[in-house]
Design a protein around this motif. Structure first.
Motif, mmCIF file in Angstrom:
data_model
loop_
_atom_site.group_PDB
_atom_site.id
_atom_site.type_symbol
_atom_site.label_atom_id
_atom_site.label_comp_id
_atom_site.label_asym_id
_atom_site.label_seq_id
_atom_site.Cartn_x
_atom_site.Cartn_y
_atom_site.Cartn_z
ATOM 1 N N ASN A 17 0.884 -1.173 0.000
ATOM 2 C CA ASN A 17 0.000 0.000 0.000
ATOM 3 C C ASN A 17 0.914 1.212 0.000
ATOM 4 O O ASN A 17 1.037 1.919 0.990
ATOM 5 N N LEU A 18 1.596 1.408 -1.106
ATOM 6 C CA LEU A 18 2.664 2.395 -1.196
ATOM 7 C C LEU A 18 2.169 3.830 -1.211
ATOM 8 O O LEU A 18 2.876 4.738 -0.782
ATOM 9 N N ASN A 19 0.962 4.045 -1.705
ATOM 10 C CA ASN A 19 0.441 5.397 -1.869
ATOM 11 C C ASN A 19 -1.066 5.367 -1.670
ATOM 12 O O ASN A 19 -1.797 4.812 -2.477
ATOM 13 N N ARG A 20 -1.528 5.952 -0.551
ATOM 14 C CA ARG A 20 -2.927 5.820 -0.152
ATOM 15 C C ARG A 20 -3.780 7.007 -0.568
ATOM 16 O O ARG A 20 -3.299 8.126 -0.687
ATOM 17 N N ASP A 21 -5.083 6.747 -0.755
ATOM 18 C CA ASP A 21 -6.029 7.837 -1.003
ATOM 19 C C ASP A 21 -6.586 8.323 0.329
ATOM 20 O O ASP A 21 -6.110 7.929 1.407
ATOM 21 N N ASP A 22 -7.613 9.177 0.292
ATOM 22 C CA ASP A 22 -8.132 9.767 1.524
ATOM 23 C C ASP A 22 -8.846 8.765 2.419
ATOM 24 O O ASP A 22 -9.116 9.052 3.593
ATOM 25 N N THR A 23 -9.146 7.581 1.919
ATOM 26 C CA THR A 23 -9.789 6.545 2.743
ATOM 27 C C THR A 23 -8.776 5.545 3.287
ATOM 28 O O THR A 23 -9.138 4.626 4.019
ATOM 29 N N GLY A 24 -7.505 5.689 2.891
ATOM 30 C CA GLY A 24 -6.474 4.755 3.332
ATOM 31 C C GLY A 24 -6.243 3.600 2.385
ATOM 32 O O GLY A 24 -5.356 2.776 2.605
ATOM 33 N N ALA A 25 -7.037 3.514 1.316
ATOM 34 C CA ALA A 25 -6.884 2.433 0.334
ATOM 35 C C ALA A 25 -5.806 2.797 -0.679
ATOM 36 O O ALA A 25 -5.520 3.978 -0.913
ATOM 37 N N PRO A 26 -5.180 1.806 -1.323
ATOM 38 C CA PRO A 26 -4.190 2.104 -2.362
ATOM 39 C C PRO A 26 -4.808 2.915 -3.496
ATOM 40 O O PRO A 26 -5.953 2.658 -3.893
ATOM 41 N N LYS A 27 -4.072 3.873 -4.025
ATOM 42 C CA LYS A 27 -4.570 4.667 -5.141
ATOM 43 C C LYS A 27 -4.676 3.804 -6.394
ATOM 44 O O LYS A 27 -3.865 2.910 -6.610
ATOM 45 N N THR A 28 -5.693 4.101 -7.195
ATOM 46 C CA THR A 28 -5.929 3.321 -8.410
ATOM 47 C C THR A 28 -6.205 4.246 -9.591
ATOM 48 O O THR A 28 -6.421 5.450 -9.431
ATOM 49 N N VAL A 29 -6.210 3.664 -10.785
ATOM 50 C CA VAL A 29 -6.608 4.367 -11.993
ATOM 51 C C VAL A 29 -7.291 3.348 -12.902
ATOM 52 O O VAL A 29 -6.912 2.179 -12.919
ATOM 53 N N GLY A 212 -10.095 -12.657 23.714
ATOM 54 C CA GLY A 212 -10.179 -11.906 22.457
ATOM 55 C C GLY A 212 -8.943 -11.075 22.191
ATOM 56 O O GLY A 212 -8.026 -10.976 23.002
ATOM 57 N N ALA A 213 -8.913 -10.456 21.014
ATOM 58 C CA ALA A 213 -7.793 -9.612 20.608
ATOM 59 C C ALA A 213 -7.848 -8.260 21.297
ATOM 60 O O ALA A 213 -8.916 -7.773 21.678
ATOM 61 N N GLY A 214 -6.685 -7.644 21.429
ATOM 62 C CA GLY A 214 -6.628 -6.313 22.028
ATOM 63 C C GLY A 214 -6.974 -5.219 21.042
ATOM 64 O O GLY A 214 -7.307 -4.101 21.439
ATOM 65 N N HIS A 215 -6.880 -5.514 19.769
ATOM 66 C CA HIS A 215 -7.201 -4.520 18.736
ATOM 67 C C HIS A 215 -7.581 -5.243 17.455
ATOM 68 O O HIS A 215 -6.995 -6.270 17.109
ATOM 69 N N LEU A 216 -8.555 -4.704 16.757
ATOM 70 C CA LEU A 216 -8.972 -5.224 15.452
ATOM 71 C C LEU A 216 -8.853 -4.109 14.420
ATOM 72 O O LEU A 216 -9.102 -2.947 14.720
ATOM 73 N N GLY A 217 -8.483 -4.439 13.197
ATOM 74 C CA GLY A 217 -8.404 -3.421 12.154
ATOM 75 C C GLY A 217 -8.302 -4.039 10.777
ATOM 76 O O GLY A 217 -8.240 -5.263 10.636
ATOM 77 N N GLU A 218 -8.295 -3.197 9.782
ATOM 78 C CA GLU A 218 -8.104 -3.673 8.415
ATOM 79 C C GLU A 218 -7.404 -2.604 7.603
ATOM 80 O O GLU A 218 -7.521 -1.408 7.882
ATOM 81 N N THR A 219 -6.651 -3.048 6.618
ATOM 82 C CA THR A 219 -5.938 -2.123 5.738
ATOM 83 C C THR A 219 -5.964 -2.658 4.320
ATOM 84 O O THR A 219 -5.905 -3.876 4.098
ATOM 85 N N GLY A 220 -6.085 -1.766 3.357
ATOM 86 C CA GLY A 220 -6.132 -2.181 1.963
ATOM 87 C C GLY A 220 -4.747 -2.471 1.403
ATOM 88 O O GLY A 220 -3.747 -1.908 1.856
ATOM 89 N N PHE A 221 -4.679 -3.348 0.409
ATOM 90 C CA PHE A 221 -3.414 -3.643 -0.246
ATOM 91 C C PHE A 221 -3.666 -4.202 -1.641
ATOM 92 O O PHE A 221 -4.780 -4.587 -1.985
ATOM 93 N N GLY A 222 -2.618 -4.254 -2.423
ATOM 94 C CA GLY A 222 -2.679 -4.849 -3.753
ATOM 95 C C GLY A 222 -1.275 -5.153 -4.229
ATOM 96 O O GLY A 222 -0.289 -4.753 -3.599
ATOM 97 N N ALA A 223 -1.155 -5.865 -5.337
ATOM 98 C CA ALA A 223 0.147 -6.212 -5.911
ATOM 99 C C ALA A 223 0.116 -5.913 -7.401
ATOM 100 O O ALA A 223 -0.916 -6.089 -8.054
ATOM 101 N N ALA A 224 1.250 -5.446 -7.929
ATOM 102 C CA ALA A 224 1.272 -5.110 -9.359
ATOM 103 C C ALA A 224 2.695 -4.986 -9.873
ATOM 104 O O ALA A 224 3.641 -4.749 -9.102
ATOM 105 N N LEU A 225 2.833 -5.135 -11.180
ATOM 106 C CA LEU A 225 4.049 -4.776 -11.895
ATOM 107 C C LEU A 225 3.811 -3.375 -12.449
ATOM 108 O O LEU A 225 2.942 -3.182 -13.305
ATOM 109 N N PHE A 226 4.543 -2.393 -11.945
ATOM 110 C CA PHE A 226 4.301 -0.987 -12.281
ATOM 111 C C PHE A 226 5.180 -0.520 -13.436
ATOM 112 O O PHE A 226 6.373 -0.848 -13.508
#
Length: 351
Positions: A17-29, A212-226
């Motif tokens: 997730n090298l470059n995030r948008d305003d929601t924290g997800a990877p930028k796309t086009v 239970g866990a002390g913290h729960l979360g999620e983060t976006g990611f993807g893989a690509a040949l740029f």
């Protein structure tokens, strides 16, 4: 005739997730009707100019980009016996040399007035002049005069300003046209952005208290040949650096090596997604430059993505040169086939 240097890079990143948008997800086009991962040119340029590799190669020639130049001057004055009120007043006058000072007043932080509304990119010589003036004012216990507030310089230009330019709305005479253009990098194949659901365990919580866990979360990611495209106007870079051939060559070598090796810093602690370019092509000539992004308008999917990507971009370049009658010298390397080397590409660019 203007000499252009063009770089075409293929760099494979695994989960990242090298470059995030305003929601924290990877930028796309969206390209060719498919969603691709994207890394903005701003993200790439900042990663390069602030990297240890770039700084080590060009120590003393890299600028400062900040809205806190006036605050730095005020800090020097207060550290040398000037009261806060005068330091804020004189620091604000210094800040005005580089942009519009902030007008918002806060009791808890009166020094906010010494900051500018926008970031200003200044050279080491300009930054040293700011610090020297602040110390002089503190020593002589007086306000700056109009002549002393001419802190912008056109000589001894910072290499990153010479490469990427600067715009000062309040002092257009000191604007610098960028000699280097960087395209947004994008994935050559379709990418589905995924979410990583993760948990963190509280080490001091006993199982008998709560399993239970002390913290729960999620983060976006993807893989690509740029695919990354960079275009450098060598003549303009030389002009921005006031005809210093040695510094121009040193800058070109540092920039190209950095672009090949340095990854954006986004979420590196979570994904360790550092990568070198797997394939690179450098072109040099006086013809009008052009990206080879059209090679990837149709997404490449499948297990042999790198090989297909290299074949497509090589074929497109040959066709472009044939159709337009272009004559560009080139040097390349391909890690997958152990062909060529980074040293040969760097020597070609700087020859």
């Amino acid at each position: 005739m203007t000499t252009f240097i063009q770089l075409h890079l293929l760099t494979a990143y695994p989960a990242s997730n090298l470059n995030r948008d305003d929601t924290g997800a990877p930028k796309t086009v969206t390209l060719g009707g498919t969603t691709r991962l994207r890394i903005s040119s701003q993200s790439l340029k900042r990663a390069w100019r602030t990297s240890a590799l770039f700084e080590d190669a060009l120590v003393g020639h890299i600028g400062i980009r900040s809205a806190r130049i006036g605050r730095k001057a005020a800090d020097i004055m207060t550290a040398n016996g000037i009261d806060d009120k005068k330091a804020v007043e004189w620091g604000t006058a210094i800040a005005a040399c580089f942009g519009k000072p902030k007008t918002e007043k806060k009791k808890e932080d009166p020094f906010l007035l010494t900051e500018t509304e926008q970031l200003a990119h200044i050279s080491p010589a300009e930054f040293e002049a700011v610090k020297a003036l602040a110390l002089k004012l503190a020593t002589e216990k007086r306000a700056p005069d109009a002549e002393e507030l001419t802190l912008l310089r056109q000589d001894r230009m910072a290499v990153d300003i010479a490469l990427f330019g600067r715009m000062l709305a309040s002092s257009p005479a000191f604007n610098v046209e960028a000699a280097c253009q960087v395209a947004h990098a994008f994935g050559v194949g379709e990418t589905l952005v995924e979410d990583d659901f993760f948990t963190a365990v509280d080490d001091l919580r006993a199982k008998s208290d709560d399993a239970g866990a002390g913290h729960l979360g999620e983060t976006g990611f993807g893989a690509a040949l740029f695919y990354t495209y960079i275009c450098i106007d060598r003549d303009l870079l030389l002009k921005n650096l006031h005809g210093d051939e040695a510094l121009t060559d040193k800058t070109l070598r540092a920039l190209v090596e950095t672009a090949l090796k340095v990854s954006p810093s986004g979420k590196q602690n979570s994904f360790a997604s550092r990568a070198y370019a797997s394939w690179a092509l450098a072109e040099k000539g006086t013809d009008q430059p052009r990206s080879l992004a059209a090679a990837y308008y149709n997404a490449i999917n499948g297990s042999d993505q790198l090989s297909v990507a290299v074949d497509r971009i090589t074929a497109l370049r040959e066709n472009m040169n044939r159709v337009y009658g272009q004559q560009t010298d080139s040097e390349s390397f391909n890690v997958a086939d152990a062909q060529g080397s980074m040293a040969e590409v760097l020597d070609f660019v700087c020859a």
